[in-house]
Every structure is written in C-alpha cells, then in structure tokens.
Design an enzyme around this catalytic site. Sequence first.
Site, PDB file in Angstrom:
ATOM      1  N   ASP A   4      92.810 123.065  28.445  1.00  0.00           N
ATOM      2  CA  ASP A   4      92.036 123.533  27.298  1.00  0.00           C
ATOM      3  C   ASP A   4      91.327 124.798  27.764  1.00  0.00           C
ATOM      4  O   ASP A   4      90.314 124.722  28.456  1.00  0.00           O
ATOM      5  CB  ASP A   4      91.035 122.462  26.861  1.00  0.00           C
ATOM      6  CG  ASP A   4      90.199 122.904  25.680  1.00  0.00           C
ATOM      7  OD1 ASP A   4      90.735 123.597  24.795  1.00  0.00           O
ATOM      8  OD2 ASP A   4      89.008 122.559  25.640  1.00  0.00           O
ATOM      9  N   GLU A  65      96.456 125.041  25.100  1.00  0.00           N
ATOM     10  CA  GLU A  65      96.062 125.227  23.704  1.00  0.00           C
ATOM     11  C   GLU A  65      96.247 126.685  23.310  1.00  0.00           C
ATOM     12  O   GLU A  65      95.800 127.587  24.013  1.00  0.00           O
ATOM     13  CB  GLU A  65      94.613 124.807  23.488  1.00  0.00           C
ATOM     14  CG  GLU A  65      94.198 124.889  22.025  1.00  0.00           C
ATOM     15  CD  GLU A  65      92.815 124.325  21.787  1.00  0.00           C
ATOM     16  OE1 GLU A  65      92.708 123.108  21.597  1.00  0.00           O
ATOM     17  OE2 GLU A  65      91.856 125.111  21.814  1.00  0.00           O
ATOM     18  N   ASP A 138      85.838 119.256  26.593  1.00  0.00           N
ATOM     19  CA  ASP A 138      86.927 120.079  27.138  1.00  0.00           C
ATOM     20  C   ASP A 138      87.872 119.237  27.996  1.00  0.00           C
ATOM     21  O   ASP A 138      89.078 119.470  28.013  1.00  0.00           O
ATOM     22  CB  ASP A 138      86.359 121.230  27.981  1.00  0.00           C
ATOM     23  CG  ASP A 138      85.247 121.956  27.263  1.00  0.00           C
ATOM     24  OD1 ASP A 138      85.536 122.928  26.557  1.00  0.00           O
ATOM     25  OD2 ASP A 138      84.085 121.512  27.388  1.00  0.00           O
TER      26      ASP A 138
END
Length: 163
Positions: A4, A65, A138
Amino acid sequence: MGIDPGLTRCGLSVVQAGKGRAVYPVAVGVVRTPSDMPVEQRLNKLFDAVEQWFDDYQPHVVALERVFERSNVSTVMNTAHASGVLMLAAARRGVDVHMYTPSEVKKSISGNGRADKAQMTRMITRILGLSEAPKPPDAADALALAVCHCWRAPLNHLVKGKL
C-alpha cells in the site's frame, strides 16, 4: 507481496497462497518517513526498506495499489513518487508488479467495491485468521492487496492466455 504505497506510511505484507482460496500471512509492517525530511531522502528510506523486505522474503510477485485521483494534489504526487520507487525496486529484481485499484481490492475482499476501512480490516482479519486486526490501516491494506492478487492471479492468467 502486497504494498500500500505512501510516503508518510507505506504498508508492506507478504503472504503465501495455498490451495483454493487459502492464503497464509507471513509478514506485515509499515515503513514510516517523517514529513519534515526532504522528499528525496524519504524516497531513499522507502527504497532501502522495500529492498530489505525483498532480501528477507524473496517475493515472486508484487501487488501494488494503483494511484488514483484524490482531492489533494500533493498527496497524489507523493503517493505516485512512492509507487515509482517501489516499482523500480521490484523491476531491479525481476519481480512482476500487478496493480489494483482500491475498488478492485475492496470488491475482491469484501464483495463490495465501496467497503469502508473498518469493514476491510474486519474481512482481512477473518480471511487470514489473525488473532487481532492489523494496525495501522496501511498494514491491513497491504495484506488486502496481497490476498486480492492471490485470488485474482489464476483468473488473470487464464484471461491473458486466451486473448
């Protein structure tokens, strides 16, 4: 490996795919960089940290991501810088990178492309059989990215082979 991306907090995770939809957690963590540090030094710290994860866990693939437009341009730019450094680290090791939008990950994990953070954290905790929820968010997001890829990779492979 699920990542992430972020410049202030970057979630990192490693999972092992099992048979069917079984996925087992291996490691999860967050790399933090201070906001008062120059951007190039923050990116270097992030690069060094992800390199260490590559050394320690030797992942075969990275699920990252995809940066999407947010209202804060500065945040988007910092996230894009972080993503570039993370992709470079993977490329230097010959590790494929697969990118997923937040809604793709949410749909894969919860069945709802608009699931909120709390719902996603509950789902990833349950899916991986964790005794407690990963923190901060996260870390949970990095795990969700890794699980999403484990579940979608076989289908993605089939689709690519037939096109």
